[in-house]
Design a protein around this motif. Structure first.
Motif, PDB file in Angstrom:
ATOM      1  N   LEU A  78       0.840  -1.186   0.000  1.00 31.85           N
ATOM      2  CA  LEU A  78       0.000   0.000   0.000  1.00 31.85           C
ATOM      3  C   LEU A  78       0.881   1.243   0.000  1.00 31.85           C
ATOM      4  O   LEU A  78       2.081   1.167   0.269  1.00 31.85           O
ATOM      5  CB  LEU A  78      -0.919   0.001   1.223  1.00 31.85           C
ATOM      6  N   ALA A  79       0.286   2.372  -0.297  1.00 28.74           N
ATOM      7  CA  ALA A  79       1.015   3.640  -0.310  1.00 28.74           C
ATOM      8  C   ALA A  79       0.132   4.715   0.290  1.00 28.74           C
ATOM      9  O   ALA A  79      -1.096   4.662   0.208  1.00 28.74           O
ATOM     10  CB  ALA A  79       1.427   4.019  -1.738  1.00 28.74           C
ATOM     11  N   CYS A  80       0.772   5.721   0.899  1.00 30.44           N
ATOM     12  CA  CYS A  80       0.054   6.811   1.554  1.00 30.44           C
ATOM     13  C   CYS A  80       0.641   8.129   1.069  1.00 30.44           C
ATOM     14  O   CYS A  80       1.863   8.261   0.956  1.00 30.44           O
ATOM     15  CB  CYS A  80       0.185   6.682   3.071  1.00 30.44           C
ATOM     16  N   ALA A  81      -0.222   9.084   0.763  1.00 24.65           N
ATOM     17  CA  ALA A  81       0.235  10.355   0.218  1.00 24.65           C
ATOM     18  C   ALA A  81      -0.467  11.511   0.895  1.00 24.65           C
ATOM     19  O   ALA A  81      -1.607  11.393   1.352  1.00 24.65           O
ATOM     20  CB  ALA A  81      -0.012  10.415  -1.292  1.00 24.65           C
ATOM     21  N   LYS A  82       0.219  12.629   0.972  1.00 26.24           N
ATOM     22  CA  LYS A  82      -0.365  13.918   1.322  1.00 26.24           C
ATOM     23  C   LYS A  82      -0.270  14.788   0.079  1.00 26.24           C
ATOM     24  O   LYS A  82       0.816  15.008  -0.463  1.00 26.24           O
ATOM     25  CB  LYS A  82       0.391  14.569   2.472  1.00 26.24           C
ATOM     26  N   VAL A  83      -1.415  15.269  -0.368  1.00 20.69           N
ATOM     27  CA  VAL A  83      -1.447  16.147  -1.532  1.00 20.69           C
ATOM     28  C   VAL A  83      -1.655  17.578  -1.041  1.00 20.69           C
ATOM     29  O   VAL A  83      -2.494  17.835  -0.171  1.00 20.69           O
ATOM     30  CB  VAL A  83      -2.559  15.746  -2.511  1.00 20.69           C
ATOM     31  N   ILE A  84      -0.895  18.493  -1.592  1.00 14.46           N
ATOM     32  CA  ILE A  84      -0.948  19.904  -1.226  1.00 14.46           C
ATOM     33  C   ILE A  84      -1.177  20.709  -2.500  1.00 14.46           C
ATOM     34  O   ILE A  84      -0.426  20.553  -3.477  1.00 14.46           O
ATOM     35  CB  ILE A  84       0.358  20.337  -0.539  1.00 14.46           C
ATOM     36  N   ILE A  85      -2.199  21.534  -2.496  1.00 16.69           N
ATOM     37  CA  ILE A  85      -2.462  22.434  -3.619  1.00 16.69           C
ATOM     38  C   ILE A  85      -2.497  23.846  -3.052  1.00 16.69           C
ATOM     39  O   ILE A  85      -3.530  24.295  -2.535  1.00 16.69           O
ATOM     40  CB  ILE A  85      -3.777  22.084  -4.344  1.00 16.69           C
ATOM     41  N   PRO A  86      -1.360  24.539  -3.061  1.00 13.59           N
ATOM     42  CA  PRO A  86      -1.318  25.882  -2.480  1.00 13.59           C
ATOM     43  C   PRO A  86      -2.393  26.786  -3.090  1.00 13.59           C
ATOM     44  O   PRO A  86      -2.613  26.799  -4.303  1.00 13.59           O
ATOM     45  CB  PRO A  86       0.087  26.375  -2.831  1.00 13.59           C
ATOM     46  N   GLY A  87      -3.054  27.527  -2.213  1.00 16.68           N
ATOM     47  CA  GLY A  87      -4.086  28.452  -2.663  1.00 16.68           C
ATOM     48  C   GLY A  87      -5.491  27.970  -2.435  1.00 16.68           C
ATOM     49  O   GLY A  87      -6.411  28.780  -2.323  1.00 16.68           O
ATOM     50  N   LEU A  88      -5.695  26.650  -2.399  1.00 15.34           N
ATOM     51  CA  LEU A  88      -7.028  26.143  -2.080  1.00 15.34           C
ATOM     52  C   LEU A  88      -7.344  26.446  -0.618  1.00 15.34           C
ATOM     53  O   LEU A  88      -6.451  26.580   0.218  1.00 15.34           O
ATOM     54  CB  LEU A  88      -7.118  24.632  -2.322  1.00 15.34           C
ATOM     55  N   LEU A  89      -8.638  26.494  -0.317  1.00 15.05           N
ATOM     56  CA  LEU A  89      -9.050  26.797   1.050  1.00 15.05           C
ATOM     57  C   LEU A  89      -8.820  25.578   1.932  1.00 15.05           C
ATOM     58  O   LEU A  89      -9.349  24.499   1.658  1.00 15.05           O
ATOM     59  CB  LEU A  89     -10.525  27.197   1.074  1.00 15.05           C
ATOM     60  N   PRO A  90      -8.030  25.714   2.994  1.00 17.48           N
ATOM     61  CA  PRO A  90      -7.717  24.561   3.846  1.00 17.48           C
ATOM     62  C   PRO A  90      -8.817  24.303   4.873  1.00 17.48           C
ATOM     63  O   PRO A  90      -9.348  25.236   5.481  1.00 17.48           O
ATOM     64  CB  PRO A  90      -6.410  24.973   4.531  1.00 17.48           C
TER      65      PRO A  90
END
Length: 655
Positions: free
Chosen positions: A600-612
C-alpha cells in the motif's frame, strides 16, 4: 533466511566452519526448568558464553524480561508470565527487524494507554515485576517447554517470528499474535533519510477505465486483516461494528506513536464495505500523523531554502491581529525562523520541492521540541492507495471537495440545488427516503463543483419543525461521477445524523451558547452541532433559496471523467486542470513500512491556494488567499471580487 534462522540447522558446506548449534536457557523457576528439560531432548544445551551458543532462551516466572547478551550471531527467545498468560516470543534474530521492543510497543499501542492492562501496570507494575505467577503449574510449565523446544527447531513453521504466543494459564489455550516491526524502534528500526518521492515512472494499470483504484481490497481482505488487525499486537485493535448507528458504520481505532488515539471510519451501504473503508482510513491516519517512513533531514529557514521550497503564506496563515490574541498557539511566519522541511514532488515545477514538515504531517508537535507549526493542520489531502499515484489522485479529489465546501460557505455562493428525482442511481433516492422515514429530515443536495471540474456535492438534512431533532446537518462528497459524489455525501450525512441527534439532546445548552459566541466552536464536532440549533438556521438562506435543477444541469461545470487505462494517466489529466491555471499540485510520500507490508502507499497532496479545512472557529485560515476573493466572480456568482468584509463570519458547518 538469516544466519540466526539457519543456526540450528547443521547444513554448512564441507570446508567451512560449522554454524553454532547450542541453546542456552537463562533463568530459574518452573518455566526455565521445564524448558531445559524439553530442549535437552532435541538440542544441545550450552552456557550463554559458549562460542557454540546459537540462541538464548530467557525464562522467568514473573513479568521480568531478562535480556540476553548482545552477541553477534546469537538469537533470543524471551518467555515470561503476565496477567494469567505465558508470553512466548518474539524470536529475535540478529539483523532482522521485529525485536522484543517492537512487540512491546505494538502491544502497548493496541491496548492503549487507558486499557485495564495499562492502568494495572501503572499502579502495580513495580510490585508485580518479580512475583511468580500463582497460576503457573508444572503442567503449564511442561506445555511451555514443548512449545519452546518446537520453536527452536522449526524454522519454516516458527510461530514466534514477528509474533508472540499467549498461553492462557486458566484454559491452556494458545494463540499466536503477529506484529509488524516498528519503523521507529530504537533497537531494530532504521528510517532512511527523507528523499523526493518517485512518481509516474512505473506502469499502474487499472482493472477498467471507470475504476479509480489499481487494487480491490476485498480480494485480499483476509490477508489484510491478518496483517493489520489484532487485539493484542495489531496496528488496528479491532474493526468495531457500530450498533449505535441506524445506518451501517464501522470504526477502526488506531493508537499512533505518541499514544494519541485516532480511528478510521467506514460508511457504506453494507458492513463489508464499511470494514474495508475503516481499515484504509486508519492506515491513512498512521501515515499522515508524523513521519514514519523516512527521517527528516532538512532544517533551515525559508530564506535559505526559498528557491526550492513552498512559501508558507501560500498555504493559508492567519491575519496579524490573530497572533496577538491571548493563548493563540501559533507564531507568525518569519523567513528567518528555522523549520523542519520534507521533500515533495511539484507537478508544476516537475521537480522536487520542500514543504514545511508541520504542514505535510498534522501531529508533529506531539513530543517533538523542534516542531514549529505555523497553522492548524488536519488530514486534509491525505489518502491511501495501492500505489502512490492512486493515493495522490484521491488526495486531489478530497482537496477539491473540501475547497468547494468552504468556498461555498465563506463566499455564500448560491450554488445549484439538485433535483434528486432526476438521478439514475436508485441508491440515492432510497437512502434519502430512509433518512426521512427514520428521523423526519428531508435531504437537500447542491452541486458545488468549481472551475477544476471535479464533481463535488454538499448534502444537507433539514428538519421541517424545530424541536428535539437537529434542524440541519451537512456533509460533503466528491467523485468523478456526479451521482457517486452525491451518494458519497449521503453516506457521510447518514452517519453524521447518528451521533448528532443524541449529542444535540444532551448538549443543547452548550450548543445554544456557541450560536451566540462563535469562539466557543473549538473542535470538529462543534461545527456540526452548532447548526443543529434552529437559531442558526437562517445562515443557510443563501443556499436554500436556489431552485432545483436536473442533475446533469446542476453539475454542468463537471468535466468529463478521466478514463485512462493506467491510473497515472488519470492523475496527469486531473493535475493538468490545476497546473493549467497556474496552481501547483504537490505530493508528499507518507508511506511507512507498515503500508509496504501489504503493498500500500500513503500520500499527502498539497495544492497551495485552495481553502484549507480547519476546525475551531479561531483556527480558520482564510487570510491572504486570493481564491476566496476572486473565485466567486470567476465562477459567475458575483459581478466583482469579494471584499474581505463580505466573507461569511460564521463557523463553517462541515462535517
Amino acid at each position: 533466511m538469516t544466519d540466526a534462522d539457519t543456526a540450528l540447522c547443521p547444513t554448512a558446506d564441507a570446508g567451512t566452519a560449522p554454524s553454532p548449534t547450542g541453546v542456552a536457557v537463562l533463568g530459574e523457576g518452573v518455566l526455565a526448568t521445564a524448558i531445559r528439560a524439553s530442549a535437552s531432548r532435541a538440542h544441545r544445551l550450552v552456557a550463554e558464553t559458549d562460542p557454540d551458543c546459537a540462541v538464548v532462551v530467557s525464562a522467568d516466572d514473573s513479568w521480568t524480561v531478562r535480556t540476553a547478551a548482545d552477541r553477534a550471531g546469537t538469537a533470543w527467545l524471551p518467555v515470561r508470565v503476565e496477567l494469567g498468560h505465558v508470553v512466548i516470543g518474539p524470536y529475535v534474530a540478529p539483523g532482522r527487524a521485529g525485536c522484543a521492543r517492537c512487540a512491546a510497543t505494538r502491544r502497548d499501542r493496541a491496548l492503549g494507554p487507558d486499557s485495564p492492562r495499562a492502568r494495572l501496570l501503572h499502579r502495580f507494575g513495580d510490585r508485580l515485576a518479580d512475583r511468580p505467577a500463582p497460576l503457573l503449574s508444572a503442567w503449564a510449565g511442561a506445555t511451555v517447554g514443548e512449545l519452546v523446544s518446537a520453536e527452536l527447531a522449526d524454522v519454516p513453521g516458527r510461530l514466534t517470528t514477528n509474533a508472540v504466543v499467549l498461553l492462557s494459564l486458566t484454559s491452556m489455550a494458545a494463540d499466536a499474535h503477529p506484529f509488524l516491526p516498528d519503523p521507529l524502534c530504537p533497537q531494530c528500526g532504521a528510517l532512511p533519510a527523507d528523499r523526493p518521492p518517485s512518481l509516474m515512472g512505473t506502469a499502474r494499470p487499472k482493472p477498467d477505465r471507470d475504476t479509480y483504484r489499481v487494487r480491490d481490497l476485498g480480494a485480499d481482505w483476509d490477508t489484510l486483516v491478518r496483517t493489520y488487525v489484532d487485539g493484542h499486537t495489531g496496528v488496528v485493535r479491532q474493526l468495531d461494528v457500530r450498533t449505535d448507528y441506524r445506518f451501517p458504520m464501522v470504526s477502526a481505532p488506531v493508537h499512533l506513536p505518541g499514544a494519541e488515539q485516532e480511528a478510521g471510519f467506514g460508511r457504506e451501504l453494507d458492513y463489508a464495505g464499511c470494514e474495508r473503508t475503516a481499515l484504509a482510513e486508519a492506515l491513512e491516519r498512521l501515515g499522515g500523523a508524523r513521519p514514519g517512513g523516512t527521517r527528516t533531514t532538512v532544517r533551515a529557514t525559508y530564506r535559505d531554502t526559498a528557491e526550492r521550497a513552498v512559501h508558507p503564506a501560500e498555504l493559508g496563515l492567519y491575519p496579524p491581529e490573530r497572533y496577538a490574541e491571548p493563548g493563540f498557539p501559533y507564531a507568525p511566519f518569519d523567513p528567518d525562523l528555522e523549520l523542519n522541511w520534507v521533500w515533495g514532488h511539484s507537478f508544476r515545477r516537475n521537480a522536487p520541492v520542500l514543504v514545511p514538515e508541520d504542514y505535510a504531517y498534522y501531529r508533529t508537535r506531539h513530543g517533538n521540541p523542534l516542531a514549529r507549526p505555523l497553522a492548524y493542520e488536519v488530514s486534509n489531502g491525505c489518502a491511501l492507495g495501492g500505489c502512490l499515484e492512486e493515493a495522490a489522485l484521491h488526495g486531489v479529489v478530497e482537496l477539491a471537495e473540501r475547497d468547494a465546501f468552504l468556498l461555498t460557505w465563506y463566499a455564500r455562493l448560491p450554488v445549484p440545488r439538485v433535483d434528486l428525482d432526476t438521478v439514475a442511481d436508485p441508491r440515492i433516492g432510497v437512502l434519502a427516503e430512509r433518512i426521512r422515514q427514520d428521523s423526519g429530515h428531508r435531504v437537500a443536495a447542491f452541486a458545488t463543483t468549481t472551475e477544476h471540474g471535479i464533481p463535488t456535492a454538499w448534502v444537507m438534512a433539514v428538519h421541517p419543525a424545530p424541536g428535539p431533532e437537529p434542524v440541519a446537518i451537512c456533509a460533503g462528497g466528491a467523485h468523478f461521477d456526479p451521482e457517486r459524489a452525491l451518494l458519497n455525501g449521503l453516506l457521510e450525512l447518514a452517519a453524521n445524523l447518528g451521533w448528532n441527534r443524541s449529542a444535540y439532546r444532551e448538549e443543547r445548552a452548550r450548543i445554544e451558547a456557541m450560536v451566540a459566541d462563535p469562539d466557543l466552536v473549538r473542535e470538529m464536532r462543534d461545527h456540526a452541532l452548532l447548526y443543529c440549533h434552529p437559531a442558526a438556521f437562517d445562515r443557510f438562506d443563501f443556499l436554500l433559496g436556489t431552485a432545483a435543477r436536473p442533475v446533469a444541469e446542476a453539475f454542468e461545470r463537471a468535466d468529463c471523467r478521466p478514463r485512462g487505462e493506467d491510473i497515472r494517466a488519470d492523475l496527469a489529466e486531473v493535475v493538468a486542470r490545476f497546473t493549467s491555471r497556474d496552481q501547483d499540485v504537490i505530493v508528499v510520500d507518507q508511506t511507512t513500512d507498515e503500508h509496504r507490508a501489504q503493498d500500500l502507499a500513503c500520500a499527502k497532496v498539497i495544492i497551495p491556494g485552495l481553502l484549507p479545512m480547519t476546525f475551531g472557529h479561531r483556527m480558520r485560515r482564510t487570510h491572504g488567499l486570493p481564491r476566496l476573493r476572486q473565485s466567486p466572480a470567476r465562477l459567475g456568482y458575483r459581478a466583482r471580487p469579494l471584499d474581505p468584509a463580505e466573507f461569511n463570519p460564521h463557523p463553517h458547518p462541515f462535517p
